[in-house]
Design an enzyme around this catalytic site. Sequence first.
Site, PDB file in Angstrom:
ATOM      1  N   ARG A 156      60.331  71.982  28.770  1.00 16.32           N
ATOM      2  CA  ARG A 156      61.659  71.429  28.515  1.00 16.32           C
ATOM      3  C   ARG A 156      62.078  71.674  27.070  1.00 16.32           C
ATOM      4  NH1 ARG A 156      64.213  66.394  31.833  1.00 16.32           N
ATOM      5  NH2 ARG A 156      66.331  67.015  31.392  1.00 16.32           N
ATOM      6  N   CYS A 157      61.896  72.911  26.643  1.00 16.01           N
ATOM      7  CA  CYS A 157      62.294  73.274  25.286  1.00 16.01           C
ATOM      8  C   CYS A 157      62.404  74.775  25.206  1.00 16.01           C
ATOM      9  CB  CYS A 157      61.314  72.721  24.268  1.00 16.01           C
ATOM     10  SG  CYS A 157      60.161  73.888  23.559  1.00 16.01           S
ATOM     11  N   GLU A 205      67.516  70.524  27.345  1.00 15.14           N
ATOM     12  CA  GLU A 205      66.273  70.251  26.633  1.00 15.14           C
ATOM     13  C   GLU A 205      66.455  69.492  25.330  1.00 15.14           C
ATOM     14  OE1 GLU A 205      65.491  74.374  26.567  1.00 15.14           O
ATOM     15  OE2 GLU A 205      64.252  74.349  28.361  1.00 15.14           O
ATOM     16  N   GLN A 213      61.274  79.649  38.489  1.00 12.85           N
ATOM     17  CA  GLN A 213      62.449  79.460  37.645  1.00 12.85           C
ATOM     18  C   GLN A 213      63.096  80.794  37.308  1.00 12.85           C
ATOM     19  OE1 GLN A 213      60.076  76.060  35.200  1.00 12.85           O
ATOM     20  NE2 GLN A 213      62.029  76.614  34.271  1.00 12.85           N
TER      21      GLN A 213
END
Lengths: 161, 785, 288
Positions: free
Chosen positions: B369-370, B738, B222
Amino acid sequence: MEVTITVNGRTHTKSVEPRMLLVHFLREELGLTGTHIGCDSSHCGACTVLVDGTPLKSCTYLAVMANGRSVETVEGLKQGGKLHVIQEEFKEQHGLQCGYCTPGMMLVGKALLEENPNPTDDEVRFAISGNICRCTGYMNIVKSIQAAGKRMQAESADAAE
Amino acid sequence: MEPSEQKAVRGVGHSVRRVEDDRFIVGRGNYLDDVKLPRMLHMAIVRSPLAHATIESIDISEAMALEGVVAVVTGKDLEAHKLAWMPTLSGDTQAVLATDKVRFQGQEVAAVIAESPYVAADAAELVEIEYEPLDIFVDPYKALENTETIIRSDKEGQADNVAYEWEAGDKAKTDQLFAEADHVVKLHTHYPRSHPAPLETCGCVADVNGATGKATIYLTSQAPHAHRTLFALVAGLPEQNIRVISPDVGGGFGNKVPIYPGYVVATAASLLLDAPVKWVESRSENLMSTGFARDYHMDGELALTSDGTITAMRCHITSDHGAFFADAQPTKFRAGLVHICTGSYDMQAAHITAKGAYTNKAPGGVAYRCSFRVTEASYIIERLVQNAAYELGMSPVEIRRKNFIKKEQFPYTSCTGFIYDSGDYDASLDKALEMLGYDEIMAERDAARAEGRLMGVGIATFTEVVGAGNSKEYDIAGLKMFDSAELRVHPTGKAILKLGVQTQGQGHETTFAQIVANELGIPPEDIAVGHGDTDNTPYGLGTYASRSTPTGGAATAVIARKLRDKAKKIAAHLLEASEGDLEWDSNKFVVKGTDKSVSIQDCAFAAYTNPPDGEEPGLEGVHYYDPPNMTYPFGAYAVVVEVDPETGEWEVKRMVAVDDCGVRINPMVVDGQIHGGLTEGYAMASMQYIHYDDDGNCVGGNFIDYLIPTAVETPKFELGETVTPSPHHPIGAKGVGESATVGSPAAYVNAVLDALQPLGVKNLEMPVTSGRVWEAIQAAKAAAE
Amino acid sequence: MYPPRFDYVAPTSLEEALDALAEHGDEGKIIAGGQSLIPMLKLRFASPETLIDINRLPGMDGVSEEGGTLRFGALCRHNQLGAHPLMTSKYHVVAEAGTLIADPLVRNMGSLGGSLCHADPQADWGSVMIALKATIVCQKKGATREFGAAEFMEGIFTTKLADDEIVTEIRCDAANGGFGSSYLKMERKVGDFATCGTAIALTLKDGTIASAGVGLTAMGAKNLHAEDAEKVLVGQAPSAELFAEAAEAAVAIADVREDSRGTPEYKKNVLRTFMKRGLAKAALRAQA
């Protein structure tokens, strides 16, 4: 051991170890990398292909078991340079994000529509419940398959006229 | 030569269909495992079956003897090259291959390199390792108390199992407000250990060319640029010789932010063997050894006046990091941005403390996802507020409205130091309640209750902080959190945009082209977006923490504007007008008050064929954007559930989600992101977690035990939106990838708790399994008797 | 994950298959649908020398109801049974189990016989066949043995099947009038193994229960035969009270442990609830 397997209409004869999984046969022997591997334990459906028209997990199926059979993968959906309706609708309805589950989802969707051209939301959800998606929340996958079904019906009605 | 014809611009606000889909729908994506190089070898990792044990001996002879095996690597081999340990992204160290002892089940101990993955797997079974078991700590509280067994005995001066201690806020003022409070609400809860589990696992193909010294590393990454720099620092390779290519990535969700031991071993092996080495995790390896998330034990408290005004908040966190503190978050914030836990509420003070524990579990934890622990923060405040409503006899809506930061208070400085850029919390809650038909639903719920049915309505109104940095405060391993975009407009008016961020399904190849279209008038289909290749993109920190749009998106808008400014000079030259007489009209410059115009394509053509005197030819540039602030997306979620009192099963009847992420670049893509986030929120609330037995065995190390919802369980979502632009982002956008994962878990849990409210159930722990619901009902019934 | 090395034979007749079994003995392993076996091979929990693939045996996947006997070929796929018109109209316990096992893709390949021989106590077919009082036909070269379903399953992953035998057929008495059945299963998500499953088959005659079959999934070390529950039911008129009593008799034989699916108390409670619901459903169908 020698196997002869028809993949997307082309017949391949190869010598493989009996232990080779069908998914590895497709990916490594034939270079058809559209079929993915996501879990090892037969729980995600990223490796879904159609064997004699039936959707199966190619990570839970030996290449030797496919000897003499016909396999369809995502690479076989597009015919004569034309995308399959289900491919078009996955794009149109935003039925994919990272794309990893997409080949399996489309193949299951195609098999479903052949049996049930106008499935309800719940019928689609039931049919794709062997396939995991981590990105889309399934909402638009369901829409994509339903939209493809509607278009296929409309197209076959047009053809019948 | 003539420039291309004019087409519809379709910039920001259009649901442009995604260009990346064209390859995915025909099976022509190029994911890591699809990369195949000549002479490529395959690596399998031998892992510890035990959670804590010294390594007595390793015998590789049988493995080496197997036909097709090229090498077996152990920690001792790496030690000789100073590669047995590597830094984590949070300033700790992590074993690459264990040399002294193993510290969690699944830890990397040896690696086999062979001619095929089948043979590598065969040989991995033949590596004989003798272990001597040590005491195992799976409970962070027990680990923190203990000073006999030091899990991190490798760290000089480490005399306990404390990874760090950290605090934020104003203790004195908070204590005072609590002392003066009419009412204090308390909640102890655990946000359980979870795992991002992208459908594609992690892996790499390391190709170190012995002739040129060039290391090309294909990586499920990523953050390819940051990873290249870390490779340079860890492996001592010259950075110009390292090229990290992150091909198509099958989902990331934070799992593909850290550097994992497998990457380092494969690269070292490739260097030593002068051949490309591929390593792809199995699902079990992914779940058992790479970046878990959460695992925060939280003690939250709210101080309130008798009318329901929240005056202060306290939160103490005991965080379980496993064997190595391998979070991926800014250096300054040891517990992440969990001090955003005052949420959407205007309060006077807050005090947050955190103590990190080493345990015999897999290392982490990543922001799944945050944005750096915002999920945990949002969960604790939204649970506390609902409890406060019940304890004070208020409605969960009323108490939120009473305490919301008001629209006119923005920009709002929170008591823990965040400057919320913009918001309108009442509007988003209004919208959610309207969509839900709140009054009717509440009447329905009350009627159901009267019949003895357990129906519940849960609400969560969240505020996120996303889009790191500014670079003054935010860094990853010292690298400042800005991001970049390079835009080249070619003579025919087509363009290439290159990004420092990296897509994993978010659709950057489409949405970032729309930003350029918006600013420069070139239609998205005429713009190729490149990313994920460090040799061919400007430096950036990558895609996670909902930062791509706030940083890379802003960089894209700014560079497009800069090129537009240059194009204006060219337009003036072509139109023989002064710049001051020109007006920009979506894709062309018009001489004010006339119908004389030149298109952006005309300008691009002229930039290479007819540049004005004194003007540098060409139309391209790069911009590094350092955001002045984070962005603060928010929303209001409402969930309706019905619980089966006999089995404890619960079903989501409605799920309404109103999100405000500022200006929406591509509404279709935004909705898709929200659908996904709501699903992962549901997963965490209902089924998805990893835990360990007393012997340190991982339960949840495969998709048999780690439950991912299918289409059948996943609720059907109803989405709504409000738009409150970010005042500082060039196009007013905020991150959105997110929000739904952050905001929704509390909504689901609050709904089940609301259903059980008449029985007196006060708390449920995630995942809210049917068994836990049933046990809670039984306990409440027993207590009532 | 990658299976270990093995040899492979794919007989095309039952005779060849029995020869192969006789030849390979305990080093041979039959692969039917492979939906449990292949994952076990990949995990290297199993390492047979030779796999004997029976998927090419002709006539092994038939379903027939003739002469008072209902017969299933061992290679009937789960989905085939789940969608079979005879099952969806008459033998609901089979249709319902057939659509609740694993997930749709696994059901396309997984087989009835394979599942029974795998004998996972959390698997569903064993309970169904117990409820139907089915007979499992095991054949080897020159000999055939038959077992009642409850007897066939011995414990976790163990059955009466000998190394040189193959299950060819499962059969039971065809239902006459007054038959009703149901299969209920709690799973945490599609694809999960059962937290609890109840297979129930009732025959009503003149308003009373003439015969009852009850099989339980995930309630012990094998699919359990709830004989005491059956005894409670037989000879009585269906009623909520009777079903509650039968449910208690079933709960009494449950031997369950705590895990992430819940505590023993919880699992027994689910069993109690499902027994009552499953019996009511089966009785309603029997009366229809």
